[in-house]
Write a protein that holds these residues in place. Structure first.
Motif, PDB file in Angstrom:
ATOM      1  N   MET A   1    -121.476 -12.364 -48.036  1.00  0.00           N
ATOM      2  CA  MET A   1    -121.853 -11.289 -48.934  1.00  0.00           C
ATOM      3  C   MET A   1    -122.679 -10.279 -48.148  1.00  0.00           C
ATOM      4  SD  MET A   1    -120.500 -12.287 -51.740  1.00  0.00           S
ATOM      5  CE  MET A   1    -121.132 -11.213 -52.986  1.00  0.00           C
ATOM      6  N   ALA A   2    -122.685  -9.070 -48.650  1.00  0.00           N
ATOM      7  CA  ALA A   2    -123.446  -8.016 -47.993  1.00  0.00           C
ATOM      8  C   ALA A   2    -123.878  -6.990 -49.027  1.00  0.00           C
ATOM      9  CB  ALA A   2    -122.588  -7.322 -46.935  1.00  0.00           C
ATOM     10  N   ASP A   3    -124.892  -6.236 -48.650  1.00  0.00           N
ATOM     11  CA  ASP A   3    -125.240  -5.079 -49.465  1.00  0.00           C
ATOM     12  C   ASP A   3    -125.347  -3.895 -48.523  1.00  0.00           C
ATOM     13  OD1 ASP A   3    -128.278  -4.017 -49.379  1.00  0.00           O
ATOM     14  OD2 ASP A   3    -128.271  -6.145 -48.910  1.00  0.00           O
ATOM     15  N   ASP A   4    -125.192  -2.716 -49.071  1.00  0.00           N
ATOM     16  CA  ASP A   4    -125.277  -1.516 -48.259  1.00  0.00           C
ATOM     17  C   ASP A   4    -126.495  -0.692 -48.652  1.00  0.00           C
ATOM     18  OD1 ASP A   4    -124.359  -0.661 -50.719  1.00  0.00           O
ATOM     19  OD2 ASP A   4    -122.622   0.404 -49.952  1.00  0.00           O
ATOM     20  N   GLY A   5    -127.571  -1.412 -48.919  1.00  0.00           N
ATOM     21  CA  GLY A   5    -128.829  -0.739 -49.210  1.00  0.00           C
ATOM     22  C   GLY A   5    -129.400  -0.152 -47.939  1.00  0.00           C
ATOM     23  N   TYR A   6    -130.559   0.447 -48.060  1.00  0.00           N
ATOM     24  CA  TYR A   6    -131.184   1.052 -46.894  1.00  0.00           C
ATOM     25  C   TYR A   6    -132.696   0.928 -47.001  1.00  0.00           C
ATOM     26  CZ  TYR A   6    -131.514   4.924 -50.215  1.00  0.00           C
ATOM     27  OH  TYR A   6    -131.764   5.685 -51.319  1.00  0.00           O
ATOM     28  N   VAL A   7    -133.342   1.080 -45.859  1.00  0.00           N
ATOM     29  CA  VAL A   7    -134.793   0.950 -45.802  1.00  0.00           C
ATOM     30  C   VAL A   7    -135.384   2.298 -45.418  1.00  0.00           C
ATOM     31  CG1 VAL A   7    -136.724  -0.209 -44.693  1.00  0.00           C
ATOM     32  CG2 VAL A   7    -134.605  -1.464 -45.134  1.00  0.00           C
ATOM     33  N   LEU A   8    -136.245   2.815 -46.258  1.00  0.00           N
ATOM     34  CA  LEU A   8    -137.042   4.002 -45.943  1.00  0.00           C
ATOM     35  C   LEU A   8    -138.491   3.631 -46.228  1.00  0.00           C
ATOM     36  CD1 LEU A   8    -134.796   6.846 -47.429  1.00  0.00           C
ATOM     37  CD2 LEU A   8    -135.133   6.259 -45.027  1.00  0.00           C
ATOM     38  N   GLU A   9    -139.035   4.107 -47.341  1.00  0.00           N
ATOM     39  CA  GLU A   9    -140.405   3.752 -47.705  1.00  0.00           C
ATOM     40  C   GLU A   9    -140.488   2.321 -48.219  1.00  0.00           C
ATOM     41  OE1 GLU A   9    -138.457   5.401 -51.361  1.00  0.00           O
ATOM     42  OE2 GLU A   9    -138.382   5.780 -49.225  1.00  0.00           O
ATOM     43  N   TRP A  10    -139.370   1.756 -48.674  1.00  0.00           N
ATOM     44  CA  TRP A  10    -139.217   0.352 -49.047  1.00  0.00           C
ATOM     45  C   TRP A  10    -137.746   0.039 -49.009  1.00  0.00           C
ATOM     46  CZ3 TRP A  10    -141.072   3.820 -52.867  1.00  0.00           C
ATOM     47  CH2 TRP A  10    -140.166   4.154 -53.830  1.00  0.00           C
ATOM     48  N   ARG A  11    -137.376  -1.175 -49.299  1.00  0.00           N
ATOM     49  CA  ARG A  11    -135.956  -1.538 -49.291  1.00  0.00           C
ATOM     50  C   ARG A  11    -135.312  -1.015 -50.563  1.00  0.00           C
ATOM     51  NH1 ARG A  11    -132.844  -6.858 -47.328  1.00  0.00           N
ATOM     52  NH2 ARG A  11    -130.823  -6.036 -47.828  1.00  0.00           N
ATOM     53  N   ASN A  12    -134.307  -0.197 -50.410  1.00  0.00           N
ATOM     54  CA  ASN A  12    -133.614   0.432 -51.528  1.00  0.00           C
ATOM     55  C   ASN A  12    -132.281  -0.262 -51.771  1.00  0.00           C
ATOM     56  OD1 ASN A  12    -135.324   2.959 -52.115  1.00  0.00           O
ATOM     57  ND2 ASN A  12    -135.123   2.950 -49.896  1.00  0.00           N
ATOM     58  N   PHE A  13    -132.145  -0.882 -52.915  1.00  0.00           N
ATOM     59  CA  PHE A  13    -130.928  -1.597 -53.266  1.00  0.00           C
ATOM     60  C   PHE A  13    -130.030  -0.725 -54.131  1.00  0.00           C
ATOM     61  CE2 PHE A  13    -134.063  -5.017 -52.714  1.00  0.00           C
ATOM     62  CZ  PHE A  13    -133.400  -5.803 -51.792  1.00  0.00           C
ATOM     63  N   ASP A  14    -128.771  -1.082 -54.180  1.00  0.00           N
ATOM     64  CA  ASP A  14    -127.829  -0.445 -55.096  1.00  0.00           C
ATOM     65  C   ASP A  14    -128.110  -0.899 -56.524  1.00  0.00           C
ATOM     66  OD1 ASP A  14    -126.563   0.813 -53.014  1.00  0.00           O
ATOM     67  OD2 ASP A  14    -124.726  -0.351 -53.123  1.00  0.00           O
ATOM     68  N   ASP A  86    -121.800 -13.482 -57.955  1.00  0.00           N
ATOM     69  CA  ASP A  86    -121.954 -12.847 -59.261  1.00  0.00           C
ATOM     70  C   ASP A  86    -122.558 -11.439 -59.170  1.00  0.00           C
ATOM     71  OD1 ASP A  86    -121.591 -12.933 -61.990  1.00  0.00           O
ATOM     72  OD2 ASP A  86    -123.573 -13.771 -62.389  1.00  0.00           O
ATOM     73  N   ALA A  87    -122.316 -10.729 -58.059  1.00  0.00           N
ATOM     74  CA  ALA A  87    -122.815  -9.355 -57.937  1.00  0.00           C
ATOM     75  C   ALA A  87    -122.083  -8.468 -58.943  1.00  0.00           C
ATOM     76  CB  ALA A  87    -122.597  -8.844 -56.526  1.00  0.00           C
ATOM     77  N   LYS A  88    -122.791  -7.445 -59.418  1.00  0.00           N
ATOM     78  CA  LYS A  88    -122.212  -6.533 -60.408  1.00  0.00           C
ATOM     79  C   LYS A  88    -122.635  -5.109 -60.114  1.00  0.00           C
ATOM     80  CE  LYS A  88    -122.184  -9.765 -64.344  1.00  0.00           C
ATOM     81  NZ  LYS A  88    -122.305 -10.951 -63.572  1.00  0.00           N
ATOM     82  N   GLY A  89    -121.873  -4.162 -60.644  1.00  0.00           N
ATOM     83  CA  GLY A  89    -122.198  -2.754 -60.497  1.00  0.00           C
ATOM     84  C   GLY A  89    -122.007  -2.270 -59.070  1.00  0.00           C
ATOM     85  N   SER A  90    -122.745  -1.252 -58.715  1.00  0.00           N
ATOM     86  CA  SER A  90    -122.650  -0.679 -57.375  1.00  0.00           C
ATOM     87  C   SER A  90    -123.013  -1.701 -56.302  1.00  0.00           C
ATOM     88  CB  SER A  90    -123.572   0.535 -57.274  1.00  0.00           C
ATOM     89  OG  SER A  90    -123.489   1.121 -56.007  1.00  0.00           O
ATOM     90  N   ALA A  91    -123.865  -2.658 -56.634  1.00  0.00           N
ATOM     91  CA  ALA A  91    -124.254  -3.703 -55.678  1.00  0.00           C
ATOM     92  C   ALA A  91    -123.089  -4.622 -55.311  1.00  0.00           C
ATOM     93  CB  ALA A  91    -125.401  -4.535 -56.248  1.00  0.00           C
ATOM     94  N   ALA A  92    -121.987  -4.544 -56.045  1.00  0.00           N
ATOM     95  CA  ALA A  92    -120.828  -5.403 -55.791  1.00  0.00           C
ATOM     96  C   ALA A  92    -119.762  -4.715 -54.937  1.00  0.00           C
ATOM     97  CB  ALA A  92    -120.221  -5.852 -57.117  1.00  0.00           C
ATOM     98  N   ASP A  93    -120.078  -3.585 -54.344  1.00  0.00           N
ATOM     99  CA  ASP A  93    -119.100  -2.843 -53.537  1.00  0.00           C
ATOM    100  C   ASP A  93    -118.683  -3.570 -52.261  1.00  0.00           C
ATOM    101  OD1 ASP A  93    -119.197  -0.698 -55.294  1.00  0.00           O
ATOM    102  OD2 ASP A  93    -120.763   0.333 -54.162  1.00  0.00           O
ATOM    103  N   ASN A  94    -119.456  -4.528 -51.818  1.00  0.00           N
ATOM    104  CA  ASN A  94    -119.275  -5.124 -50.485  1.00  0.00           C
ATOM    105  C   ASN A  94    -118.970  -6.613 -50.553  1.00  0.00           C
ATOM    106  OD1 ASN A  94    -120.340  -2.753 -48.746  1.00  0.00           O
ATOM    107  ND2 ASN A  94    -121.818  -2.994 -50.391  1.00  0.00           N
TER     108      ASN A  94
END
Length: 168
Positions: A1-14, A86-94
């Motif tokens: 499994m993977a997510d395509d979030g990013y880290v700037l001021e904190w960890r940003n999830f989908d 069981d990922a859902k929504g935009s977080a389930a793209d990967n």
């Protein structure tokens, strides 16, 4: 499994339900899951070393509810996070991600749609190059098994350090 979030001021999830969750139950102050010993041959890791394989706690495959009376010993360790299908929504793209550690190198195949329109995703377009940073987590126990890349370029039909392949 993977997510395509990013880290700037904190960890940003989908948006949506992530493919992983905390294995700590805030109410009981105990883990939620342990390894299914019948399937994995162990209920936990030992602090003696990182496992060679099978280091991920997969809720639907190799996990059972945590049993505080399972005969725990000093040095038994459980992953900080579990992974779920069981990922859902935009977080389930990967969802189509596979990683293999062999001869000192991670090889990761990551399938993600191009041109995503979710406001929390970067739409990747054919013919463009993007800056990426990758992090691969093996067992998530006391930060062991967390490999992080330097920034690299990824090209989609364009010359880059990593040239992505379009899958139909």
């Amino acid at each position: 499994m993977a997510d395509d979030g990013y880290v700037l001021e904190w960890r940003n999830f989908d948006d949506g339900a992530n493919p992983f969750g905390s294995n700590m139950d805030a109410k009981t102050k105990q883990p939620r899951y342990m390894f299914d010993e019948k399937k994995t041959g162990r209920k936990a890791f030992s602090d003696a070393g990182t496992p060679k394989s099978g280091g991920v706690l997969l809720r639907e495959q190799n996990a059972v509810a945590f049993d505080p009376n399972a005969g725990w010993k000093t040095g038994d360790l459980l992953p900080q996070y579990y992974v779920t299908a069981d990922a859902k929504g935009s977080a389930a793209d990967n969802k189509n991600v596979k990683g293999v550690w062999k001869d000192g190198t991670w090889t990761v195949v990551w399938v993600r749609p191009l041109n995503l329109a979710n406001p929390d995703d970067k739409a990747l377009r054919e013919g463009k190059v993007y800056n990426f940073g990758f992090a691969v987590h093996d067992d998530n126990i006391t930060t062991r098994g967390h490999q992080v890349s330097f920034p690299v370029t990824v090209g989609f039909g364009a010359k880059a350090a990593i040239e992505a392949t379009k899958i139909k």
